[in-house]
Design an enzyme around this catalytic site. Structure first.
Site, PDB file in Angstrom:
ATOM      1  N   PRO A 113     -19.390 -12.116  48.877  1.00 54.72           N
ATOM      2  CG  PRO A 113     -20.598 -11.696  46.912  1.00 54.72           C
ATOM      3  CD  PRO A 113     -20.762 -11.791  48.413  1.00 54.72           C
ATOM      4  N   GLY A 114     -17.521 -10.123  48.354  1.00 55.22           N
ATOM      5  CA  GLY A 114     -16.510  -9.073  48.249  1.00 55.22           C
ATOM      6  C   GLY A 114     -16.980  -7.722  47.779  1.00 55.22           C
ATOM      7  N   GLY A 115     -18.272  -7.557  47.511  1.00 55.74           N
ATOM      8  CA  GLY A 115     -18.753  -6.284  46.977  1.00 55.74           C
ATOM      9  C   GLY A 115     -18.529  -5.110  47.908  1.00 55.74           C
ATOM     10  CE  LYS A 116     -23.154  -5.308  52.023  1.00 59.26           C
ATOM     11  NZ  LYS A 116     -23.316  -6.556  51.219  1.00 59.26           N
TER      12      LYS A 116
ATOM     13  CB  CYS B 127     -29.981  -8.446  53.248  1.00 59.37           C
ATOM     14  SG  CYS B 127     -29.489 -10.179  53.315  1.00 59.37           S
TER      15      CYS B 127
END
Length: 438
Positions: free
Chosen positions: A258-261, A379
């Site tokens: 969802p774009g966190g990294k 993960c």
């Protein structure tokens, strides 16, 4: 079907939780999807938080509650009484492990049976919860809820540490925050939290991370809407350090949603020329929303692309200086955050995922500039997806070599580093930094 209720307070969220769990356990639905669908039906944020808490508590150790019903009922509820069974699980979880006040928990759960249209079974719910209160619930080993094939894989991969993995995977995770350094320092944001009555501790190895114990709605975080901070696990935050792209470099985040990294890399260096891909256009909208909230602008391209496809019409032909491959995986390192993984994962999934990961590595390596870096991350805690995957890639890729990562990234595991669940308060994560010959 949930009816209206004017009975004991708290009945409605308990009824919603039972419905969510019924969908997850008995109909194979995703917990995340079900929560996203049902939580908006509750107006009070405290009720929404309670539903999440109840669902996670049940999903962490459902075998305990199955054992209780098997001991106390001649014929436990079956699939046709799924909501009743899940409501009983919700009641048990309130008593242990959540330790909510017993009288209120029992009364509200009994009323929830009526909300669910099961008035005739409210007495049964009351009797079973009172018995659980008197006698306590069975205690089972922490690996009980893992499917046999996955339990044996973990024991085979981590024989000396498997016990810790199972125990940590049923423990609640802390809340990790990532401070947007484009809007202020970590210490300044920590002071904002303190002024709001929220205690947070900085992490000594992660420059942007703050750890908060317990649960907290994002709406309670100062400046969240304006982009001052994000919620992101410590192990996921370490990805930016492991990739360490060159200043102003061309960077590809191949599985970005969802774009966190993507956002973290841009917070670190807004001059990066970033391309973020995701195979799902809807999920790519989440990346766009993340960047907008964090007020991140610059040379950024978002593209709905299957990064594993041999077709590269999306690509200009100019190679990237750094590639982040946060690969699709079994998610076995984040069971404490996605406890339904144990319910839905199948052994055949691992074979399919390993093939997909290998294809992504091969395709993306061709997009990397000579002298560039590719970070392979998952993960997962399974070596087939991690150490063995990278070893196989190195064996077939003559111009690839390992750039060893520091011990702070976890246990040495073949060509990479493995963090296990709970270590340093973070999730299970694997990292391997690969350099392309110049």
């Amino acid at each position: 079907m949930i009816a209206s209720s004017t009975g004991a307070p708290g009945a409605q969220p308990r009824a919603v939780a039972a419905g969510v769990l019924d969908a997850v356990f008995l109909r194979g639905r995703s917990l995340r999807v079900e929560l996203a669908r049902r939580l908006p039906t509750l107006d009070d944020p405290r009720d929404r938080a309670l539903v999440e808490t109840l669902c996670f508590a049940v999903l962490r150790q459902p075998a305990r509650y199955e054992a209780a019903l098997a001991q106390w009922m001649a014929k436990p509820p079956g699939r046709r009484d799924g909501e009743l069974k899940m409501l009983l699980f919700v009641g048990f979880a309130q008593l242990d492990p959540l330790g909510l006040p017993a009288h209120a928990a029992v009364a509200s759960t009994v009323e929830a049976a009526r909300v669910l249209g099961r008035r005739h079974q409210a007495g049964l719910v009351n009797a079973l919860l009172r018995r659980a209160q008197r006698e306590g619930l069975p205690t089972l080993p922490p690996d009980t809820d893992w499917p046999d094939w996955l339990r044996e894989r973990i024991r085979g991969d981590w024989p000396a540490l498997a016990g810790s993995i199972f125990a940590e995977s049923i423990a609640p995770a802390p809340l990790w925050l990532r401070v947007n350094r484009q809007q202020g320092s970590r210490e300044a944001y920590r002071e904002r939290l303190a002024a709001a009555g929220i205690s947070a501790l900085p992490d000594p190895t992660l420059a942007d991370a703050l750890r908060v114990e317990g649960t907290l709605a994002v709406t309670a975080l100062p400046g969240f809407t304006a982009g001052a901070v994000s919620v992101q696990d410590a192990s996921a935050q370490a990805v930016a350090d492991a990739l360490a792209p060159p200043a102003g470099g061309r960077v590809l985040d191949a599985c970005a949603a969802p774009g966190g990294k993507t956002a973290h890399l841009l917070e670190r260096d807004p001059s990066l020329r970033m391309t973020a891909l995701d195979v799902d256009p809807k999920r790519l909208e989440a990346v766009e929303g993340t960047l907008k909230r964090l007020q991140l602008r610059g040379d950024i391209r978002l593209m709905a692309v299957d990064a594993a496809s041999a077709k590269d019409d999306w690509w200009s032909g100019q190679p990237f200086d750094a590639v982040l491959l946060d690969a699709p995986c079994s998610a076995t390192g984040i069971v404490r955050r996605q406890p339904d993984v144990r319910l839905h994962r199948r052994e055949s999934d691992i074979t399919a995922l390993v093939k997909l990961q290998a294809r992504l590595l091969d395709v993306l390596w061709q997009k990397l500039a000579p002298g560039g870096v590719l970070l392979y991350a998952t993960c997962s805690i399974l070596k087939a997806e991690n150490a063995a995957q990278v070893e196989a890639f190195l064996a077939r890729t003559p111009d690839a070599r390992v750039d060893p990562l520091a011990e702070r990234f976890g246990h040495a595991s073949g060509p990479g580093r493995q963090r296990l669940p709970g270590e340093g308060g973070g999730d299970g994560f694997f990292y391997a930094r690969l350099l392309k010959a110049a």
